[in-house]
Motif scaffolding. Structure first.
Motif, PDB file in Angstrom:
ATOM      1  N   GLU A 183       1.011   3.484   2.165  1.00 28.69           N
ATOM      2  CA  GLU A 183       1.530   3.747   3.505  1.00 28.69           C
ATOM      3  C   GLU A 183       2.746   2.888   3.808  1.00 28.69           C
ATOM      4  O   GLU A 183       3.632   3.322   4.570  1.00 28.69           O
ATOM      5  CB  GLU A 183       0.432   3.486   4.551  1.00 28.69           C
ATOM      6  N   GLU A 184       2.798   1.687   3.240  1.00 28.98           N
ATOM      7  CA  GLU A 184       3.927   0.797   3.509  1.00 28.98           C
ATOM      8  C   GLU A 184       5.144   1.188   2.670  1.00 28.98           C
ATOM      9  O   GLU A 184       6.262   1.249   3.198  1.00 28.98           O
ATOM     10  CB  GLU A 184       3.516  -0.645   3.212  1.00 28.98           C
ATOM     11  N   THR A 186       0.841  -1.195   0.000  1.00 29.73           N
ATOM     12  CA  THR A 186       0.000   0.000   0.000  1.00 29.73           C
ATOM     13  C   THR A 186       0.879   1.248   0.000  1.00 29.73           C
ATOM     14  O   THR A 186       2.076   1.178   0.320  1.00 29.73           O
ATOM     15  CB  THR A 186      -0.916   0.004   1.228  1.00 29.73           C
TER      16      THR A 186
END
Length: 456
Positions: free
Chosen positions: A178-179, A176
């Motif tokens: 965010e990762e 994602t």
């Protein structure tokens, strides 16, 4: 696509203006309209405005199986939609010839020119590759759709970021945003289309034609070129014969325009990336003009409120006290009242039609004021407690009384009985006016009543 045809007068006017090297929007022959680029909140979303022509570009991606003959290459797909929101002439639900031509030109301009490295879109050879889909929506149509669409497509591809992936054996992991930070696409060059409109069988040439000019043009030449002056594709439509010098002249003009547009695109991408890193306002909210929420604006001025109470007391002391006026009711007619000044109340007056009925026809009305019907009635000429109401006219009337019905004969006598309230409601004043009754004795009417009663 069903366009409303231009009248002969409009067509002659446009052609005459082109011959005089004048355009409706004030541009010169080789001038381009103003280009404005704005980005959305997500990566891969942009709106390109070419004058009043507006195109929305959106890029999306997904992991799919590759084609059998290209196992190590990703898939690039383009889709241009023309809706009735852009122009009422566009027909929904079917692909017109214009739409098919534009989609094919976009594929040749961007996919066949190898502007994107499709091999970098491969995740697992023969199993998983990225499919990049570019959706273009025409929001407003004011001519030169292909130029605006090509700019929107290349800007959206440059602005897009795909998710990062990792491969461990046979397992593919999709991260994602965010990762892991998304990964931009690998773009070799930016091909941009430039359109040229020809009039009078190629005698006159215009760059970036608008919607009105496209209706009267004889032919269209589209050249897709990058900033390195490499021609990616070229297409001529309209059935006109162009000379070699005309094509070379258009290619030189296209090289200059493409270099200017490419510089504008790079600058817009750089500004958007800078604002996103600094955490400022970005996306479509950044393109909204400031101080345009209301139509009227007042300048701010400092106000001293230290001695407001003192000034208020001085103003109240100097002001004259209000006059005390008490409204008294005005009685225009009995039973009505009016407070204050206004139009005179006419409820107590008789209507004109009622007055005419009272004056004409020989019929007389009986005025009854405040009489109780259950009290005794005394009438000197007719008898006690016999007559309730009395009305004399040209026709005989029958009135029911407490004792027996009384039939009034047809006669020319005129009688009027006025019943008015008195201190003693039992007493009723009877007023009789008749010229014949003064001469004839009072017993004759009684005899007539008896005869008619016997006849009946």
């Amino acid at each position: 696509m069903k366009e409303t045809p231009l009248s002969n007068c409009e067509r002659r006017f446009l052609l005459r203006a082109i011959e005089e090297k004048k355009r409706l929007d004030g541009r010169q022959t080789y001038d381009y309209r103003n280009i404005r680029i704005s980005f959305g909140t997500d990566y891969g979303c942009c709106i390109v405005e070419l004058g009043k022509t507006r195109v929305l570009g959106q890029v999306s991606c997904e992991l799919v199986s590759p084609k059998l003959n290209r196992a190590t290459e990703g898939i690039l797909f383009f889709n241009l939609e023309l809706s009735q929101m852009a122009a009422p002439a566009f027909e929904p639900g079917r692909q017109s010839d214009l739409l098919v031509k534009l989609n094919r030109l976009m594929e040749r301009c961007l996919r066949n020119s190898k502007c994107i490295d499709t091999e970098s879109l491969c995740v697992v050879a023969g199993e998983k590759v990225w499919q990049i889909r570019v959706d273009l929506h025409l929001l407003n149509h004011d001519g030169n759709i292909i130029d605006a669409a090509s700019i929107a497509a290349i800007v959206a591809l440059c602005h897009f970021r795909r998710p990062d992936v990792s491969v461990q054996g046979d397992e593919v992991t999709l991260y994602t945003p965010e990762e892991r930070d998304p990964v931009p696409l690998s773009i070799h060059h930016m091909p941009i289309c430039v359109s040229f409109a020809f009039f009078q069988q190629g005698t006159y040439l215009l760059v970036d034609p608008n919607e009105r000019e496209e209706r009267v043009m004889d032919g269209l030449l589209v050249i897709a070129m990058n900033k390195h002056r490499e021609i990616c594709t070229i297409q001529s439509s309209g059935g006109i014969m162009l000379l070699k010098d005309q094509v070379l002249r258009c290619s030189k003009i296209a090289g200059v325009k493409v270099a200017e547009i490419t510089e504008l695109i790079l600058k817009a991408l750089e500004n958007d990336q800078k604002v996103r890193k600094e955490g400022g306002k970005f996306g479509f909210a950044e393109s909204i003009a400031n101080q345009r929420i209301t139509a009227f604006k007042m300048e701010k001025a400092p106000i001293d409120t230290s001695d407001v109470e003192e000034k208020a007391e001085e103003i109240i002391a100097e002001a004259e006290p209000p006059s005390e006026v008490v409204s008294t009711p005005v009685l225009w007619t009995p039973g009505t009242a009016q407070i204050g000044e206004g139009v005179e109340n006419s409820w107590g007056d008789l209507e004109d039609s009622e007055k005419e009925d009272d004056e004409g026809g020989g019929d007389q009305a009986i005025i009854l004021d405040g009489i109780k019907m259950d009290t005794g009635v005394e009438v000197s000429d007719i008898g006690s407690q016999e007559l309730g109401f009395h009305h004399v006219g040209q026709t005989g009337l029958e009135f029911l009384t407490s004792d027996a019905p009384i039939i009034l004969s047809d006669s020319e006598e005129e009688e009027m009985i006025i019943l008015e309230p008195d201190k003693n409601p039992k007493k009723i004043r009877t007023q009789t006016t008749s010229a014949k009754q003064e001469k004839a004795p009072s017993k004759k009417p009684v005899k007539r009543r008896k005869k008619k009663r016997a006849a009946n």
